[in-house]
Design an enzyme around this catalytic site. Sequence first.
Site: not given
Length: 552
Positions: A234, A140, A142, A340-341, A82, A40-41, A395, A78
Amino acid sequence: MAVPAAAAASSPSEVAPAPSPPSAPVPAAARPNFLVIVADDLGWSDLGAFGGEIATPNLDRLALGGLRLTGFHTAPTCSPTRSMLLSGTDNHLAGLGNMAELTAPNQKDHAGYEGYLRPDVATLAERLAAGGYRTLISGKWHLGLRPEQDPHARGFQYSYALLQGASNHFGLDQATDPAKGSVYTRDGKVLPALEPGFYSSDSFAANLIYELHRSRRDTPDKPFFALLTFTAPHWPMQAPDEDIARQRGRYDAGFEAIRAARLARQEQLGLLPKGTAAHSPRAPRGGWDSLSAADKREAARTMEIYAAMVARMDANVGRVIAALRESGELDNTVIVFLADNGAEALDARTTGAKMLARYTAGADNSLGNLGKGTSYATYGPEWAQAGTAPSWLTKAYASEGGTRTVAFVNWKGLAHPGRIEGAYVGVADIAPTLLDYAGIPATGTSFEGRTVLPVTGRSAKAWLQGRAGSVHGADEPLGTELFGSRSLRKGDWKVTDIGDGQWRLFDIAHDPGETRDLSDTYPQKRDELAADWDAYARANNVILPDQAPYRP
């Protein structure tokens, strides 16, 4: 339900090292397992195998032994990413045209902007489960907060999930009501409490190992699809004290020095051609030498915490790999790793002050407390742009810095293990690729009696096996949009609008940093790609927002 003691957390030092032509049908006995890991990130250059200085031996081993994808792209944030990962189609159709919490007023109540994964998506987990796979997720989600939107209701037979997009990494904000805090579920049921000693990366890895054991016991003859979705790194920047201590002093040289070292290392590794121009970073505080001594200490500490989070995540990947090796399943497992980004540039004191106010208001962000569960800090745009180097921005933007992310595939069936490949591959290509390996059709608009969105991503299987030269054709338009920032890729050409309404034209093959706008030299090409983006927007029901509350 408690996690087995054998899955308890351990420190990094204690962890074992851990359009393509259709393929022929795959015999059930030969079908591979799938492990998809999402960070994540995570910045493009954070891993050692991608030029970083952070110790990530487990991920490096997998990346260097597999295929590093330097042309892999996601959505700029994110949950849209996803949604494409699980649907194989564009996020504007799958329900995440914008993030639920940031939907603009003019986007509300429009199809594709529901803020959760639409019911007319047949998820990758649903398709694989119907095709004879055991399906697992830990981490996660989301993609929806309601019971019918839980991963257990969307095809994951075994699930341990954080429903929201971010949380306190030590679990201090855990609640049973999403309006009051972070909600965790197991197999669709809200958990009243988390296990003692909770830390996000430890818990997500431990629970995936637990689910692998449990599902193998229940259905030993079925292959598995496991989705491991970390919330690290994140914000908030939080990590165990011993992990932070291992990073002390490593970032005292500052943003620019780390960024320059990473760029040099990327050239040495062959990730970038020698002499590649890197985009100039935004420096809202004027650069490292402009900071006071106190600000330097704080900035170095936040990056130490970030590095500790990445290292801890890597150690937990090692635990999962060790468990698969012990069970004898590793050799038949396709492993896909991605972020994810791009890296997160939001600054809790400036660009993120309003968004994060409810978290930071009661936090103790004194230097000695940073990294603990009672702190709530970000690491800011300067470190983020060290993570996205050589790319433009971070991001939330449709520039390369927001959408080109670290990714690799590790699998015994790769045609060229150990190589670096720069062909464009998108996150929506993952679902059709895994379905292709499983021998499960990814075509049509009907699934188990309901009408569903078609899969529009392309299978990369033939490309991974060396039977095709690319995944996408040179004339195929590939569009992106989020928060009004737009882009369209067509072969090596790309137009980018960072949200100011201006199209800029780039030759990505020769200028991956998006440093030279070629609009004046090739105005017809710019206009051609801009027209292609308009067509993409019409086909995918894109509604440009009338305001953009998230612009780090």
